[in-house]
Write an enzyme that holds these catalytic residues in place. Sequence first.
Site, PDB file in Angstrom:
ATOM      1  CB  CYS B  36     -24.095  10.582  11.027  1.00  0.00           C
ATOM      2  SG  CYS B  36     -24.449  10.850  12.766  1.00  0.00           S
ATOM      3  CG  ASP B 443       6.067  33.493   7.434  1.00  0.00           C
ATOM      4  OD1 ASP B 443       5.082  33.221   8.133  1.00  0.00           O
ATOM      5  OD2 ASP B 443       6.885  34.383   7.726  1.00  0.00           O
ATOM      6  CG  ASP B 628       3.988  35.617   5.252  1.00  0.00           C
ATOM      7  OD1 ASP B 628       3.614  34.869   6.169  1.00  0.00           O
ATOM      8  OD2 ASP B 628       5.123  36.104   5.174  1.00  0.00           O
TER       9      ASP B 628
END
Lengths: 56, 727
Positions: B36, B443, B628
Amino acid sequence: MTAMLWLIPAALALGLLGLGAFFWTMLSGQYDDMKGAAERILMDDDKPIVDDEEDH
Amino acid sequence: MATLAVDITHQDATAFVRHTPGGVNELDLIVEGAHCAGCIAKIERGLTEMGAVKSVRLNLSTGRLAVQFEGHDGLAGEIVSKLKSLGYPARPYAPETGDDPRAKEEKRLLRCMAVAGFAMANIMLLSIAVWSGDGEMDETTRTLMHWISGLIALPASAFAGRPFFESAWRALKARSVNMDVPISLAVILAIGLSIYEASTGAEHTYFDASVMLLFFLLIGRFLDERLRARAGQSARQLAAMQASVAHRIDDQGNVQAIPAQDVQPGDHLLVAAGDRVPVDGEVIEGEGSVDAALVTGETQPLELEKGSEVYSGMINLDAPLTIKATAARSDSLLAEITRLVEAGQQSRSSYVRLADKAAQLYVPVVHTLALGTFILWWVMGGEVRPAILNAIAVLIITCPCALGLAVPAVQVVASGRLFKEGVLVKSGDALERLATADHVIFDKTGTLTEGRPRLINADEIGAESIELASKLARTSRHPLSRAIADYTGMGDTADAIDETPGGGIKGHVAGRDIKFGSARWLGLPASPDDGSDNLEAWLVIEGQEPVRFVFADQLREDAVKAVDDLKHRHFQTELLSGDRAGPVRSVAEALDIDKAESGLKPQDKIARIQALIEEGSYPLMVGDGINDAPALSAAHVSISMGSAAEISRSAADLVIQGDNLGVLGTAVDIARASRRRVFENFALAAAYNCIAVPLAVFGFVTPMIAAIAMSASSLLVTGNAMRLMRR
């Protein structure tokens, strides 16, 4: 008829001015931080910064 | 802002200071927690109070803080501490080198759009004058209007039409057609025809229709490009936040912090306890253990000694190591993985997007209709002019605008919604592929589980023993110590602490000796292997029975929900992991996953995915580790966690920020809803064409009708896309 001869170029010139202004805003990076610009207008220059976090 | 699951405790900001001529230093940081006006004010004024800081600018949308300061580089550390004390933790950020081509393309499309919009508005000014003066306006005035329109339209369409002309030219050179061919043809023919008509003083010119066509199509292209650019920026930001620092030891033995990408092979690097190994290397001094979870998926730390190989991404656990950076050998693990990832991405790029599939149908039909119209009028009437006029009207009215907007409009709204849920979508076709996925592969380590051990038998042990253990644990970075320290929180530490790498910690509390470590180091008999593969450590207080601490890598809280959600959405579930059989089986049972396999290497995961693709399934892969990454790029569509290794995040199609697995079901819903909307939009465009084309073929289409038809169809298609905002 004579009115059109200078009204139409005037309209086009104004339009080109608008287009030029848009390009200028793009090039000067005014669209890089939309959220920040929105919030900055709320910044209060007069009040001192309080140290503890206000509730939002 | 994404929060990192990995604790990067002391990224050295001095490594990222840039020196400019003129003595001013520049530093970019990513700041957390600013949201903000008050935050902006605090940060900018707070830093300006430091005399050395010359300028400070916070970009609230990206969280990026650009600081300029004078003085020595060490001040960077002071700036980071000041920010922390103000309440806004900051990390150094390595900005992109050079201009990003995506961002340039986006800006270019915006410029074309602005010019087309300007031209459209001003030509419409004149066209409306002509239409309202129908019958009353005399020929000279009308011709004047047409010429002025042409004066605006020619340069505008030459500039704004470039993206389409260039793409159509490229396709034609490759002897194929894409959507841009009929568009370019329509625009060029319409303008050419209009010039001819204007010079003969005729009634209708199509300058407004052709520029309007360009404008609406540019909106679609711009939205599509912006989606990719914004996703790319967020992805790079995630990567830059984990910009790694290496500590290089020079010949005199001084240690200097440098960005990891500046490391040369052969450099000696110091990897302190708790730091990530920045590059592949070989241990030349020191011994200890490393956490290889990100690299292999194993939760057990690896023991290292002089000569052992380490890979980038491993976390050093207990003792400082000196490593020698090795050049990426062609047979190194990371090189192998990179090769597999690239192979996957190659096959991915052959996916034909829905929009292109529509184009393949649309282009021949439209061209045939236009040609047919031309022949029809020529044969029936004997005159060429009305034949050309009506053929071009057909080309314009079939309005590729609706088609050009149909897909991007939907995808932009969908990814905006996903972004709010914390899912980053890298491109429009990622959404298309997610919608058709039917088989999910998970995974284990770091995806379904948290990727670090947690204390599980706290109740058996009792608060007092835990507190004693934590007095020792707080000083160590071993995952088991971290687990205890996290459990109890901050506090004081014991006296006379001494940590033995790979063994344990000992210290003094209230006059008693305490030791905390592995059974082997403490001389206790090893526990029998109960097949659970839980990690254990023992606390020995002088004069008392040893207390056993058990740790396990816990499932994520929302893992059960995620798997359930997907099963409800008719997904087959599967677990492929590089870890050992025991932990894999227990996780699969806990989550009720249909199939599970353990001990897999990256190549094995790819093989399984390719087998599924050949069977006709559409596999969705969810993973995080370096091991992966090849599977992520080989699958039909893939999702990675926000805390994943960088190569996995860049190989995946979607990134879940904040590691919130529970959002998977929602993501699939939104993807499927988008697909429905896209088909609805295609149907709307087709319906519209069925009405408009006969009108054009039989010569009823005037420029005014063309303009109204174009705007109406574009609004309809966009409005339908906005329905996605609610559901």
